[in-house]
Design an enzyme around this catalytic site. Structure first.
Site, PDB file in Angstrom:
ATOM      1  N   ASP A  50       0.883  -1.230   0.029  1.00 38.81           N
ATOM      2  CA  ASP A  50       0.024  -0.048  -0.125  1.00 38.81           C
ATOM      3  C   ASP A  50       0.719   1.367  -0.017  1.00 38.81           C
ATOM      4  O   ASP A  50       1.814   1.232   0.760  1.00 38.81           O
ATOM      5  CB  ASP A  50      -0.951  -0.049   1.326  1.00 38.81           C
ATOM      6  CG  ASP A  50      -1.972   1.002   1.119  1.00 38.81           C
ATOM      7  OD1 ASP A  50      -2.251   2.060   0.313  1.00 38.81           O
ATOM      8  OD2 ASP A  50      -3.172   0.679   1.751  1.00 38.81           O
ATOM      9  N   ASP A  51       0.501   2.305  -0.862  1.00 36.01           N
ATOM     10  CA  ASP A  51       1.214   3.281  -0.882  1.00 36.01           C
ATOM     11  C   ASP A  51       2.570   3.449  -1.265  1.00 36.01           C
ATOM     12  O   ASP A  51       3.272   4.510  -1.009  1.00 36.01           O
ATOM     13  CB  ASP A  51       1.114   4.137   0.242  1.00 36.01           C
ATOM     14  CG  ASP A  51      -0.344   4.740   0.359  1.00 36.01           C
ATOM     15  OD1 ASP A  51      -1.213   4.509  -0.722  1.00 36.01           O
ATOM     16  OD2 ASP A  51      -0.651   5.487   1.356  1.00 36.01           O
ATOM     17  N   CYS A  89      -6.225   3.568  -3.767  1.00 37.49           N
ATOM     18  CA  CYS A  89      -6.323   2.052  -2.999  1.00 37.49           C
ATOM     19  C   CYS A  89      -7.329   1.496  -3.744  1.00 37.49           C
ATOM     20  O   CYS A  89      -7.130   0.298  -4.476  1.00 37.49           O
ATOM     21  CB  CYS A  89      -6.599   2.357  -1.768  1.00 37.49           C
ATOM     22  SG  CYS A  89      -5.172   3.506  -0.603  1.00 37.49           S
ATOM     23  N   LYS A 140      -5.386  -5.988   3.613  1.00 37.95           N
ATOM     24  CA  LYS A 140      -6.349  -4.901   3.285  1.00 37.95           C
ATOM     25  C   LYS A 140      -7.218  -5.103   2.315  1.00 37.95           C
ATOM     26  O   LYS A 140      -6.846  -5.325   1.302  1.00 37.95           O
ATOM     27  CB  LYS A 140      -5.506  -3.454   3.220  1.00 37.95           C
ATOM     28  CG  LYS A 140      -6.286  -2.558   2.807  1.00 37.95           C
ATOM     29  CD  LYS A 140      -5.450  -1.165   2.557  1.00 37.95           C
ATOM     30  CE  LYS A 140      -6.232   0.089   1.624  1.00 37.95           C
ATOM     31  NZ  LYS A 140      -5.500   1.175   1.635  1.00 37.95           N
ATOM     32  N   HIS A 142     -10.656  -3.378   1.472  1.00 39.53           N
ATOM     33  CA  HIS A 142     -10.915  -1.840   0.865  1.00 39.53           C
ATOM     34  C   HIS A 142     -12.062  -2.112  -0.310  1.00 39.53           C
ATOM     35  O   HIS A 142     -12.225  -1.139  -0.894  1.00 39.53           O
ATOM     36  CB  HIS A 142      -9.931  -1.153   0.649  1.00 39.53           C
ATOM     37  CG  HIS A 142     -10.135   0.390   0.810  1.00 39.53           C
ATOM     38  ND1 HIS A 142      -8.986   1.231   0.455  1.00 39.53           N
ATOM     39  CD2 HIS A 142     -11.206   1.003   0.871  1.00 39.53           C
ATOM     40  CE1 HIS A 142      -9.666   2.600   0.835  1.00 39.53           C
ATOM     41  NE2 HIS A 142     -10.697   2.530   0.928  1.00 39.53           N
ATOM     42  N   HIS A 226       0.853   2.665   4.550  1.00 42.40           N
ATOM     43  CA  HIS A 226      -0.293   3.519   4.481  1.00 42.40           C
ATOM     44  C   HIS A 226       0.016   4.112   5.962  1.00 42.40           C
ATOM     45  O   HIS A 226       0.040   3.558   6.680  1.00 42.40           O
ATOM     46  CB  HIS A 226      -1.536   2.740   4.167  1.00 42.40           C
ATOM     47  CG  HIS A 226      -2.650   3.876   3.967  1.00 42.40           C
ATOM     48  ND1 HIS A 226      -3.164   4.636   4.851  1.00 42.40           N
ATOM     49  CD2 HIS A 226      -3.267   3.944   2.829  1.00 42.40           C
ATOM     50  CE1 HIS A 226      -4.138   5.433   4.396  1.00 42.40           C
ATOM     51  NE2 HIS A 226      -4.235   5.016   3.307  1.00 42.40           N
ATOM     52  N   LYS A 311       1.034   9.654  -5.503  1.00 38.60           N
ATOM     53  CA  LYS A 311      -0.162   8.935  -5.176  1.00 38.60           C
ATOM     54  C   LYS A 311      -1.304  10.191  -5.265  1.00 38.60           C
ATOM     55  O   LYS A 311      -1.289  11.256  -5.102  1.00 38.60           O
ATOM     56  CB  LYS A 311      -0.279   8.645  -3.636  1.00 38.60           C
ATOM     57  CG  LYS A 311      -1.759   7.976  -3.128  1.00 38.60           C
ATOM     58  CD  LYS A 311      -2.017   7.679  -1.781  1.00 38.60           C
ATOM     59  CE  LYS A 311      -3.439   7.095  -1.318  1.00 38.60           C
ATOM     60  NZ  LYS A 311      -3.677   6.603   0.032  1.00 38.60           N
TER      61      LYS A 311
END
Length: 608
Positions: A50-51, A89, A140, A142, A226, A311
């Site tokens: 993530d990220d 995301c 995750k 989401h 994240h 991002k």
């Protein structure tokens, strides 16, 4: 002959003879199918961080970050250097799951009821499950916190995950910090010990240990790196002498922890003799969130591999991400780089083809089978893809759009960049190539026409026996106002968005609505101020809450209006009413003595 090698043979032979693989090798196909066993099927593992952006790897020229295991894995893998995802995301996850752009399936945003993957979408987990695979997801999700949108509703047989978009978001378990948190195992809260990334990888290794005799599809969508940037102290201290901000040191520390865990997973697979027949992918969900920063004095901290944007940007820095794939039994070349255009939406048609899993989509795909690029490093046919950043209640044509092919990027329909000559997208040459602009814009117009009829909101069902009661959070409220999407904002109580939830009453009957300001597990009263969790080296502060004094509550669905007074020191207020089945906009609000309206952050609804 193993199925994977047979597929590879057919691809080459079919292209040479210009006839279909099935026509040319019908007898061989029947024989291969007859002889195939579970041992022939490759396992599949997707690690999806993530990220973490393209520049957040040592092997991509970052002189600060420590990622030795990913550097080693890269030497054993094929690397795609022109691989793209969404710019945030949920859109990236929806594209990976379905092979379809998030604008098609109510996953064009990360909050606001627009990150719930529509029920009629078929996921890659469902396809592999139908193909005889064991399936699991740890990390995750989401893409929806309510039935029928949860990961274990979508083809994953075993799951352990956090709520919403990660640690401390509104649907996540109250006061999670990345350390010793409570996550959801197939929907049920479970207290765990350890740091989140360690937990996800430990779960993965234990899962493989008990499942290794059967083919498995394992999805590891990490919530690191994240925010909140909470990480064990020793990882952040690795960067104490680097010319980075405090946030970047923590962010890089989170990535180094990922790297260490990834190395453990690879070593485990090799020790168990599973590495060679496992398709292993490492990639990420969008551009860097904290890897580069412009300081007040104009200096730059960190590294972004020369890319423009981070991002959320529709320039390459927002959606070009790392991608490594290994499969020794499939004869994927090691240490080879391909710059062919490939994206998250390609993984479903590609991995099913590589694994010999039947797949035929009933809906238009944005992705394509890129097996020949991965197995043969061949040139793909000319293709275009669209990436955009919507982050609003409804997609808008042309908003933050990027049309891509291998060589070109058309930005917002007006800017054109040759990313072979100009990877940093500094020189707009649209005026020099009007024919390319016209061609790419025509593709965009056609693509938009194809997605527009598919846009719709997901509805949360109420009264379904499979999920009764239901907990809805303000994370999924449809509104153009600011949403308290994380628990820091819930504590502060500063946001009073005016909006609604898309719900569907499944059956006529009596329904009870419990309206909360804090989630039930907090044991806090409606008017209370949450206690502060002080900042330590490893954990950011959770501030003391703000007291809000409510006097009445109201629920509205269509023509039905329910009202109730609020008792002092209660954690919720209960409202009951008879409802008819159908689709509704649900409004649920508190009111102060002065008549100021404030939405319930959490609503539990039960059919009695």
């Amino acid at each position: 002959m193993k199925r994977n090698l047979f597929i590879k043979f057919c691809l080459i032979a079919g292209l040479m003879a210009n006839v279909s693989c099935g026509q040319q090798k019908k007898a061989e196909t029947e024989k291969a199918t007859t002889l195939e066993t579970d041992d022939d099927k490759p396992n599949v593992i997707i690690v999806f961080t993530d990220d973490q952006g393209y520049g957040d790897l040592a092997s991509h020229g970052n002189e600060y970050i420590k990622t030795p295991n990913l550097t080693s894995f890269g030497k054993e893998s094929l690397e795609l250097t022109n691989f793209h995802v969404g710019t945030t995301c949920a859109p990236s996850r929806a594209g990976l799951m379905t092979g379809r752009n998030g604008n098609r399936n109510n996953a064009w945003h990360t909050i606001g009821g627009c990150s719930i993957l529509l029920e009629d979408e078929k996921t890659i987990a469902q396809v592999f499950e139908e193909g005889g695979y064991k399936t699991a997801m740890f990390g995750k999700w989401h893409l929806g916190d309510n039935y029928p949108y949860r990961p274990f509703d979508r083809g994953f047989q075993e799951t352990l995950y956090n709520g919403g978009g990660g640690v401390q978001q509104t649907p996540d378990y109250w006061n999670n910090t990345y350390f010793d948190d409570t996550y959801f195992r197939n929907g049920e809260p479970e207290k765990v010990s350890g740091y989140a990334t360690d937990v996800w990888f430990d779960e993965a290794i234990k899962y493989v240990q008990r499942t290794k005799e059967e083919p498995f599809f394992l999805y590891l969508p990490l919530n690191a790196a994240h925010s909140p940037f909470n990480v064990p102290e020793e990882y952040a201290k690795m960067y104490e002498d680097a010319p980075l901000t405090d946030v970047q040191k923590r962010f890089y520390g989170m990535i180094t922890n990922i790297d260490e865990n990834f190395g453990k997973l690879i070593s485990f697979l090799k020790d168990e003799k599973l590495f060679d027949n496992t398709i292993i992918i490492f990639t990420t969900d969008n551009g860097t969130a904290a890897g580069i920063k412009k300081n007040k004095d104009g200096s730059i901290s960190g590294y972004n591999a020369g890319l423009r944007g981070t991002k959320g940007s529709h320039y390459d820095g927002g959606h070009k991400v790392p991608f490594f794939i290994s499969w020794p039994d499939g004869d994927i070349k090691k240490g080879v780089v391909s710059n062919e255009l490939v994206a998250n939406v390609d993984l479903l048609p590609t991995l099913t083809k590589m694994a010999g899993v039947p797949f035929s989509s009933e809906k238009p795909l944005d992705g394509a089978d890129m097996t020949s690029v991965i197995l043969e490093q061949s040139k793909s046919e000319e293709r275009m893809l669209v990436i955009d950043t919507q982050r609003d209640q409804w997609p808008i044509k042309g908003k933050n759009s990027c049309v891509m092919n291998t060589e070109w990027r058309l930005i917002d329909g007006t800017e054109l960049y040759n990313i072979i000559d100009d990877p940093g997208q500094k020189n707009d040459i649209a005026s020099q190539h009007p024919e390319i602009v016209q061609k790419m814009q025509a593709f965009y117009d056609q693509w938009w026409t194809s997605i527009e009829p598919e846009m719709k909101y997901a509805e949360i069902p109420l009264g379904n026996p499979k999920a009764n009661p239901v907990m809805i959070t303000v994370h999924d409220m449809h509104t153009n106002d600011n949403i308290p999407w994380n628990q820091v904002l819930i504590r502060k109580g500063e946001f009073g968005p005016n909006g609604f939830y898309s719900v569907n009453i499944v059956e006529d009957g009596n329904y009870q609505f419990k309206l909360y300001r804090y989630p039930p597990e907090s044991d806090l009263s409606l008017n209370a101020a949450a206690d502060e969790i002080a900042r330590s080296f490893s954990v950011d502060e959770l501030p003391v809450g703000r007291s809000l004094v409510f006097k009445t509550a109201e629920v509205k669905l269509g023509d039905t209006l329910l009202k109730e007074n609020i008792e002092e020191n209660k954690s919720y207020v209960s409202l009951d009413g008879k409802l008819n089945k159908g689709s509704y906009e649900l409004h649920s609000d508190f009111f102060t003595n002065d008549g100021v309206k404030f939405p319930a952050y959490y609503i539990e609804i039960e059919k009695k």
